[in-house]
Design a protein around this motif. Structure first.
Motif, PDB file in Angstrom:
ATOM      1  N   ILE A   4       9.241  13.547   3.842  1.00 40.11           N
ATOM      2  CA  ILE A   4       9.874  12.917   2.485  1.00 40.11           C
ATOM      3  C   ILE A   4       9.400  11.398   2.381  1.00 40.11           C
ATOM      4  CG2 ILE A   4      12.058  12.026   3.862  1.00 40.11           C
ATOM      5  CD1 ILE A   4      13.384  12.823   1.201  1.00 40.11           C
ATOM      6  N   ILE A   5       9.195  11.074   1.205  1.00 38.76           N
ATOM      7  CA  ILE A   5       8.850   9.677   1.249  1.00 38.76           C
ATOM      8  C   ILE A   5       9.971   8.857   0.287  1.00 38.76           C
ATOM      9  CG2 ILE A   5       6.355   9.880   1.261  1.00 38.76           C
ATOM     10  CD1 ILE A   5       6.115   9.895  -1.348  1.00 38.76           C
ATOM     11  N   SER A  40       1.280  16.014  -6.787  1.00 42.79           N
ATOM     12  CA  SER A  40       0.454  16.496  -5.476  1.00 42.79           C
ATOM     13  C   SER A  40       1.087  16.732  -4.255  1.00 42.79           C
ATOM     14  CB  SER A  40      -0.780  15.816  -5.164  1.00 42.79           C
ATOM     15  OG  SER A  40      -1.624  15.618  -6.620  1.00 42.79           O
ATOM     16  N   TRP A  41       1.901  15.632  -3.868  1.00 40.92           N
ATOM     17  CA  TRP A  41       2.901  15.577  -2.698  1.00 40.92           C
ATOM     18  C   TRP A  41       3.818  16.481  -2.970  1.00 40.92           C
ATOM     19  CZ3 TRP A  41       2.600  13.401   2.054  1.00 40.92           C
ATOM     20  CH2 TRP A  41       3.758  13.240   2.646  1.00 40.92           C
ATOM     21  N   LEU A  42       4.511  16.788  -4.020  1.00 38.92           N
ATOM     22  CA  LEU A  42       5.455  17.469  -4.278  1.00 38.92           C
ATOM     23  C   LEU A  42       4.842  19.201  -4.329  1.00 38.92           C
ATOM     24  CD1 LEU A  42       7.495  15.890  -7.009  1.00 38.92           C
ATOM     25  CD2 LEU A  42       8.464  16.356  -4.626  1.00 38.92           C
ATOM     26  N   LYS A  43       3.710  19.472  -4.702  1.00 39.70           N
ATOM     27  CA  LYS A  43       3.094  20.734  -4.842  1.00 39.70           C
ATOM     28  C   LYS A  43       2.931  20.970  -3.273  1.00 39.70           C
ATOM     29  CE  LYS A  43       1.647  20.672  -9.549  1.00 39.70           C
ATOM     30  NZ  LYS A  43       0.743  20.804 -10.385  1.00 39.70           N
ATOM     31  N   LEU A  44       2.699  20.237  -2.329  1.00 36.19           N
ATOM     32  CA  LEU A  44       2.619  20.549  -1.038  1.00 36.19           C
ATOM     33  C   LEU A  44       3.838  20.860  -0.373  1.00 36.19           C
ATOM     34  CD1 LEU A  44       0.003  17.916   0.052  1.00 36.19           C
ATOM     35  CD2 LEU A  44      -0.604  20.294   0.086  1.00 36.19           C
ATOM     36  N   GLY A  45       4.939  20.942  -1.098  1.00 39.27           N
ATOM     37  CA  GLY A  45       6.075  21.264  -0.370  1.00 39.27           C
ATOM     38  C   GLY A  45       6.800  20.021   0.246  1.00 39.27           C
ATOM     39  N   ILE A 146      -3.067   8.408   2.403  1.00 41.36           N
ATOM     40  CA  ILE A 146      -2.970   7.759   3.774  1.00 41.36           C
ATOM     41  C   ILE A 146      -2.472   9.225   4.532  1.00 41.36           C
ATOM     42  CG2 ILE A 146      -2.295   6.314   5.534  1.00 41.36           C
ATOM     43  CD1 ILE A 146      -3.212   4.215   3.548  1.00 41.36           C
ATOM     44  N   LEU A 147      -1.114   9.575   3.941  1.00 38.29           N
ATOM     45  CA  LEU A 147      -0.284  10.337   4.796  1.00 38.29           C
ATOM     46  C   LEU A 147      -0.915  11.726   4.744  1.00 38.29           C
ATOM     47  CD1 LEU A 147       3.127   9.370   3.327  1.00 38.29           C
ATOM     48  CD2 LEU A 147       2.414   8.970   5.573  1.00 38.29           C
ATOM     49  N   ILE A 148      -1.492  12.113   3.641  1.00 38.23           N
ATOM     50  CA  ILE A 148      -2.234  13.604   3.607  1.00 38.23           C
ATOM     51  C   ILE A 148      -3.201  13.575   4.597  1.00 38.23           C
ATOM     52  CG2 ILE A 148      -3.617  14.868   1.841  1.00 38.23           C
ATOM     53  CD1 ILE A 148      -1.690  13.993  -0.270  1.00 38.23           C
ATOM     54  N   ARG A 149      -4.151  12.416   4.593  1.00 40.65           N
ATOM     55  CA  ARG A 149      -5.351  12.520   5.624  1.00 40.65           C
ATOM     56  C   ARG A 149      -4.689  12.480   6.734  1.00 40.65           C
ATOM     57  NH1 ARG A 149      -7.776   8.819   1.641  1.00 40.65           N
ATOM     58  NH2 ARG A 149      -9.321   9.943   0.480  1.00 40.65           N
ATOM     59  N   MET A 154      -5.712  16.854   3.274  1.00 37.79           N
ATOM     60  CA  MET A 154      -6.517  16.541   2.220  1.00 37.79           C
ATOM     61  C   MET A 154      -7.128  17.971   1.739  1.00 37.79           C
ATOM     62  SD  MET A 154      -7.015  13.730   0.705  1.00 37.79           S
ATOM     63  CE  MET A 154      -8.011  13.194  -0.645  1.00 37.79           C
ATOM     64  N   GLN A 155      -7.648  18.613   2.281  1.00 37.44           N
ATOM     65  CA  GLN A 155      -8.402  19.765   1.722  1.00 37.44           C
ATOM     66  C   GLN A 155      -7.509  20.803   0.843  1.00 37.44           C
ATOM     67  OE1 GLN A 155     -10.247  22.822   4.646  1.00 37.44           O
ATOM     68  NE2 GLN A 155     -11.917  22.865   3.001  1.00 37.44           N
TER      69      GLN A 155
END
Length: 162
Positions: A4-5, A40-45, A146-149, A154-155
Motif C-alpha cells: 500500500i502507498i 498501474s499500481w492498482l492493477k497489480l493488486g 522505484i517500488l515496482i523495480r 517491472m515486466q
C-alpha cells in the motif's frame, strides 16, 4: 513487500499551488503520469490511500477517476489514519510506503517501510528516498516505478500496457 502507498496531495500529487477562479472555485493541477502510475499500481493488486490535511471536492473527484477507495481529507494526524487503514487491510507499516513534503507528513514517513519526498519538499524532512521530480510533476510516478523495480514487478507492470 510494499502493498500500500499513502499519498499526500498538496505538494506531492499537485505542485502545492492552490488557485482560485474569479468565482471562488478552487483549482488543483494533477499530472497525468502520476495517475497512469497509480492505475498501474492498482492493477497489480496493490492499494493506494490518500491522506491529506486539506479538504477539496477536486481531490474526491481525482480519487474517483483513479479508483482510489481510501480517501481521507482534513486529517491532522496522518499517522493515526494510516494505522486505521492498515488495520482494515490487514497490513503492517513495513508493507507501506508514503510520500510527503512537509512537517505534517513527518510522523507517517518515519513509520512506513519506505518513505519518499519530492525534489521540492522541505529539506528538514528525513526520508529513505529523495525523488528527482517535483510534486505534481511526476514525483508519484517516480516513487511507484522505484517500488515496482525494487520488487521485480517491472515486466508484469509493463505488459499491462504494451
Amino acid at each position: 513487500m510494499i502493498e500500500i502507498i499513502f499519498l499526500d496531495v498538496d505538494g506531492c500529487l499537485t505542485d502545492g499551488k492552490i488557485v482560485y477562479s474569479p468565482n471562488g472555485d478552487e483549482l488543483k493541477f494533477f499530472d497525468v503520469k502520476d495517475g497512469y502510475a497509480i492505475e498501474s499500481w492498482l492493477k497489480l493488486g496493490k492499494k493506494v490511500a490518500i491522506i491529506t490535511g486539506r479538504s477539496s471536492p477536486i481531490v474526491e473527484k481525482r480519487a474517483q477517476d483513479l479508483k482510489i477507495t481510501h480517501v481521507y481529507q482534513g486529517i491532522s494526524d496522518k499517522l493515526e489514519t494510516a494505522k486505521q487503514i492498515l488495520k482494515f487491510e490487514g497490513l503492517e507499516f513495513e508493507n507501506a510506503a508514503a510520500i510527503g513534503d512537509d512537517y505534517n507528513d513527518y510522523k507517517l514517513l518515519k513509520s512506513v517501510g519506505w518513505s519518499f519526498k519530492p525534489k521540492n519538499a522541505i529539506k528538514e524532512l528525513e526520508v529513505r528516498t529523495r525523488l528527482n521530480y517535483k510534486g505534481g510533476n511526476g514525483a508519484v510516478r517516480e516513487m511507484i516505478e522505484i517500488l515496482i523495480r525494487s520488487e521485480g514487478l517491472m515486466q508484469e507492470w509493463a505488459k499491462r500496457w504494451l
